[in-house]
Write an enzyme that holds these catalytic residues in place. Structure first.
Site, mmCIF file in Angstrom:
data_model
loop_
_atom_site.group_PDB
_atom_site.id
_atom_site.type_symbol
_atom_site.label_atom_id
_atom_site.label_comp_id
_atom_site.label_asym_id
_atom_site.label_seq_id
_atom_site.Cartn_x
_atom_site.Cartn_y
_atom_site.Cartn_z
ATOM 1 N N GLY A 198 0.812 -1.222 0.000
ATOM 2 C CA GLY A 198 0.000 0.000 0.000
ATOM 3 C C GLY A 198 0.843 1.269 0.000
ATOM 4 O O GLY A 198 0.510 2.257 0.650
ATOM 5 N N LEU A 199 1.917 1.252 -0.763
ATOM 6 C CA LEU A 199 2.904 2.340 -0.693
ATOM 7 C C LEU A 199 2.597 3.513 -1.617
ATOM 8 O O LEU A 199 3.235 4.557 -1.497
ATOM 9 C CB LEU A 199 4.296 1.793 -1.049
ATOM 10 C CG LEU A 199 4.857 0.715 -0.120
ATOM 11 C CD1 LEU A 199 6.124 0.108 -0.714
ATOM 12 C CD2 LEU A 199 5.143 1.293 1.250
ATOM 13 N N SER A 200 1.658 3.341 -2.543
ATOM 14 C CA SER A 200 1.520 4.355 -3.596
ATOM 15 C C SER A 200 0.218 5.136 -3.481
ATOM 16 O O SER A 200 -0.779 4.818 -4.144
ATOM 17 C CB SER A 200 1.623 3.694 -4.970
ATOM 18 O OG SER A 200 2.959 3.462 -5.290
ATOM 19 N N TYR A 201 0.238 6.183 -2.677
ATOM 20 C CA TYR A 201 -0.921 7.058 -2.555
ATOM 21 C C TYR A 201 -1.221 7.664 -3.930
ATOM 22 O O TYR A 201 -0.303 8.171 -4.599
ATOM 23 C CB TYR A 201 -0.609 8.165 -1.536
ATOM 24 C CG TYR A 201 -1.717 9.173 -1.370
ATOM 25 C CD1 TYR A 201 -2.932 8.783 -0.813
ATOM 26 C CD2 TYR A 201 -1.544 10.492 -1.771
ATOM 27 C CE1 TYR A 201 -3.964 9.704 -0.670
ATOM 28 C CE2 TYR A 201 -2.557 11.426 -1.625
ATOM 29 C CZ TYR A 201 -3.760 11.021 -1.079
ATOM 30 O OH TYR A 201 -4.782 11.930 -0.945
ATOM 31 N N HIS A 210 9.731 4.411 -1.894
ATOM 32 C CA HIS A 210 10.168 3.052 -2.278
ATOM 33 C C HIS A 210 10.649 2.990 -3.719
ATOM 34 O O HIS A 210 11.402 2.095 -4.089
ATOM 35 C CB HIS A 210 9.049 2.029 -2.042
ATOM 36 C CG HIS A 210 7.854 2.163 -2.951
ATOM 37 N ND1 HIS A 210 6.974 3.215 -2.901
ATOM 38 C CD2 HIS A 210 7.390 1.363 -3.956
ATOM 39 C CE1 HIS A 210 6.030 3.061 -3.805
ATOM 40 N NE2 HIS A 210 6.259 1.941 -4.465
ATOM 41 N N ARG A 211 10.248 3.971 -4.533
ATOM 42 C CA ARG A 211 10.670 3.981 -5.929
ATOM 43 C C ARG A 211 11.903 4.868 -6.133
ATOM 44 O O ARG A 211 12.651 4.683 -7.085
ATOM 45 C CB ARG A 211 9.503 4.425 -6.817
ATOM 46 C CG ARG A 211 8.237 3.563 -6.595
ATOM 47 C CD ARG A 211 7.575 3.142 -7.850
ATOM 48 N NE ARG A 211 8.453 2.430 -8.736
ATOM 49 C CZ ARG A 211 8.145 2.078 -9.979
ATOM 50 N NH1 ARG A 211 6.958 2.370 -10.456
ATOM 51 N NH2 ARG A 211 8.998 1.433 -10.746
ATOM 52 N N GLU A 226 9.020 10.332 -13.938
ATOM 53 C CA GLU A 226 8.493 8.964 -13.865
ATOM 54 C C GLU A 226 8.838 8.146 -15.099
ATOM 55 O O GLU A 226 8.271 7.088 -15.346
ATOM 56 C CB GLU A 226 6.980 9.011 -13.644
ATOM 57 C CG GLU A 226 6.574 9.686 -12.332
ATOM 58 C CD GLU A 226 6.810 8.803 -11.101
ATOM 59 O OE1 GLU A 226 6.514 7.604 -11.147
ATOM 60 O OE2 GLU A 226 7.293 9.339 -10.075
ATOM 61 N N HIS A 238 -0.194 7.925 -13.658
ATOM 62 C CA HIS A 238 0.746 8.071 -14.775
ATOM 63 C C HIS A 238 -0.080 8.246 -16.050
ATOM 64 O O HIS A 238 -1.171 7.678 -16.159
ATOM 65 C CB HIS A 238 1.606 6.810 -14.961
ATOM 66 C CG HIS A 238 2.650 6.610 -13.918
ATOM 67 N ND1 HIS A 238 2.882 5.393 -13.317
ATOM 68 C CD2 HIS A 238 3.548 7.468 -13.384
ATOM 69 C CE1 HIS A 238 3.878 5.510 -12.450
ATOM 70 N NE2 HIS A 238 4.291 6.758 -12.458
ATOM 71 N N CYS A 284 2.885 -1.029 -18.050
ATOM 72 C CA CYS A 284 3.779 -0.629 -16.951
ATOM 73 C C CYS A 284 4.977 -1.568 -16.872
ATOM 74 O O CYS A 284 6.052 -1.183 -16.436
ATOM 75 C CB CYS A 284 3.079 -0.711 -15.603
ATOM 76 S SG CYS A 284 1.642 0.319 -15.446
HETATM 77 O O1 SUG Z 1 4.623 3.409 -8.911
HETATM 78 N N1 SUG Z 1 2.956 0.544 -7.725
HETATM 79 C C1 SUG Z 1 3.590 1.254 -8.832
HETATM 80 C C2 SUG Z 1 2.863 0.974 -10.122
HETATM 81 C C3 SUG Z 1 3.592 1.542 -11.305
HETATM 82 C C4 SUG Z 1 2.803 1.449 -12.562
HETATM 83 N N2 SUG Z 1 3.545 1.934 -13.635
HETATM 84 C C5 SUG Z 1 3.064 2.623 -14.700
HETATM 85 N N3 SUG Z 1 1.851 3.110 -14.713
HETATM 86 N N4 SUG Z 1 3.836 2.811 -15.693
HETATM 87 C C6 SUG Z 1 3.625 2.754 -8.558
HETATM 88 O O2 SUG Z 1 2.639 3.279 -8.012
HETATM 89 C C7 SUG Z 1 2.823 -0.259 -5.444
HETATM 90 C C8 SUG Z 1 3.738 -0.852 -4.383
HETATM 91 C C9 SUG Z 1 2.990 -1.300 -3.175
HETATM 92 O O3 SUG Z 1 2.006 -0.643 -2.778
HETATM 93 O O4 SUG Z 1 3.373 -2.334 -2.579
HETATM 94 C C10 SUG Z 1 3.579 0.444 -6.548
HETATM 95 O O5 SUG Z 1 4.686 0.874 -6.352
#
Ligand code: SUG
Length: 455
Positions: A30-33, A147-148, A184, A260, A379
């Site tokens: 759940g890291l990606s608000y 995390h990214r 990104e 994105h 993605c």
């Molecule tokens: O950056 N999800 C990625 C998904 C990336 C999708 N990429 C493109 N649309 N090109 C992000 O949000 C979720 C990780 C977690 O919640 O465990 C995550 O990082």
């Protein structure tokens, strides 16, 4: 002859899709608000083995369609160097235990397998577009999500091992690690062209401006890509004015979960496939693209809100499909299975091959493990357009064929777990398993020592 190119093939330039191999620690944290799927699946248990196999099967499917397919290695996870940098000390087991007790979310971030989404690995400009005639790579700094943001260094190292020859390939470092330069990568970049080997128009789509705050921006969710970052990447890559167009994403769709641009639009060669709400001022953009490419017969395939509401596009990832040109010359859309499960989307896709556009086929694939974290087929891949000479200079151990497909499946079978949840991340055995797997992988893909634990 590289990979799956037949002797009779007359193409001289290719789009090679480099998919991210899902790492052994794939989990839902759940890291990606702003990314609805990541939020919805927070703390569900994951299946890394299945995730990696789904990804490999996707690569193999595209390879069997006659497309050039590559594979990019995952990151070293857990990222022990970052945990230590943030003050956790002792031996590895102690660092993991302390981080788990004090901040499970931070531990999960350092364990994320998010580098699988290689559309975010970098922005790539093919040699036909750049002033020095080389292929340019800028790894994305991904600063909006912690995390990214810890991916780009190793990403850059891996890319320079896959594309080693500096006569053909130019590798930049990431942009400064600050929100003003939020980048990104290819998720906010697409390229239109008559043919992969001829000069094209690179579309850079941004969510906000860092310095001109009068420009519209989303109110609720973050805009991860800035105009300034897009412009900087285009400058470094040596794209002159005819080769780059900067386009404002519609902030209202970011606020609905389009984190994105590749969640709402995709382009390939002379086709742009997009939702009517994708951009701020679509008619003007269409006109500017037409003006920039007067000699190319372009297809603008616009999907209306009535045909597919934005929420259905996000749920199904209709626009995160891969739009690819098959060897026979027509295009196919590679869609996630979820597109067949949302009725408005399925109805639209059933009609699409008959709309008198280059898209004549739709293929459905299963990448559910990735989808549950907000990553669809597009993605999972980084597009690299290469001519014959550049392809010959690419590390061929990273190009997919049947032998590599079977070898990597066996490798996954041997090293991956089939169930992981947040509590498993404190287990030092998972770190050992991950290192053993990655060490072997670097040999299979002939990458050399790219990971900190190998140095
Ligand atoms: O950056 N999800 C990625 C998904 C990336 C999708 N990429 C493109 N649309 N090109 C992000 O949000 C979720 C990780 C977690 O919640 O465990 C995550 O990082």
């Amino acid at each position: 002859m590289a990979s799956n190119i037949k002797e009779t093939d007359t193409r001289t330039s290719y789009e090679v899709n480099f998919d991210g191999l899902v790492g052994p620690t794939h989990n839902y944290a759940g890291l990606s608000y702003g990314n609805v799927a990541s939020q919805q699946h927070a703390h569900a248990h994951s299946n890394p083995k299945q995730a990696a196999k789904q990804g490999l099967q996707k690569m193999q499917t595209l390879s069997e369609l006659g497309l050039m397919q590559g594979v990019l290695a995952p990151q070293e996870r857990p990222d022990m160097a970052t945990l230590r940098q943030l003050g956790f000390s002792g031996n590895d087991a102690q660092v993991l235990e302390k981080a788990y007790r004090e901040s499970p979310a931070l531990l999960a971030a350092c364990y994320s397998a998010s580098s699988m989404w290689t559309a975010n690995a970098a922005t790539v400009s093919p040699s036909a577009d750049t002033v020095d005639g080389r292929v340019h790579f800028t790894p994305a700094n991904l600063v909006n999500k912690f995390h990214r943001s810890i991916e780009h260094q190793v990403t850059g190292r891996i890319l320079s091992r896959v594309f080693p020859d500096t006569a053909y390939f130019c590798h930049h470092s990431a942009l400064p690690a600050n929100e003003a330069w939020g980048d990104e990568g290819a998720a906010n970049h697409t390229r239109l062209c008559a043919d992969y080997g001829t000069p094209g128009l690179e579309l850079f789509v941004y969510g906000r401006s860092a310095f001109d705050t009068r420009l519209p921006a989303p109110k609720h969710y973050p805009a991860r890509q800035t105009l300034e970052a897009s412009r900087a990447v285009a400058r470094r890559h040596g794209l002159n004015e005819q080769r780059a167009l900067f386009i404002a994403q519609n902030p209202a769709v970011i606020d609905q979960g389009v984190f994105h641009n590749d969640v709402i639009a995709v382009g390939n060669q002379n086709v742009l496939f997009y939702h009517q709400s994708a951009f701020l001022d679509t008619p003007v953009i269409v006109q500017r693209i037409r003006q920039a490419m007067p000699n190319t017969s372009l297809y603008f395939i616009e999907v209306s809100q009535e045909q597919v509401p934005v929420c259905d596009a996000i749920r199904s990832y209709l626009f995160n499909t891969q739009l690819v040109t098959l060897p026979l010359g027509h295009m196919a859309l590679i869609a996630p299975l979820e597109c067949a499960e949302v009725s408005s989307v399925k109805a639209y896709l059933d009609t699409l091959p008959y709309l008198n556009t280059p898209i004549k086929e739709v293929h459905y694939i299963d990448v559910k493990q990735s989808m549950q974290n907000g990553g669809g087929p597009a993605c999972l891949r980084l597009r690299v357009a290469l001519n014959n000479t550049e392809l010959a200079a690419t590390n061929s151990a990273c190009l997919m064929n049947k032998t590599l497909f079977h070898r990597l499946n066996g490798w996954v079978e041997q090293h991956y777990r089939d169930r992981l949840n947040i509590n498993d991340l404190r287990d030092p055995a998972l770190l050992q398993e991950s290192h053993a797997a990655l060490d072997e992988l670097t040999q299979i893909l002939q990458l050399g020592a790219v990971y900190p634990f190998q140095r």
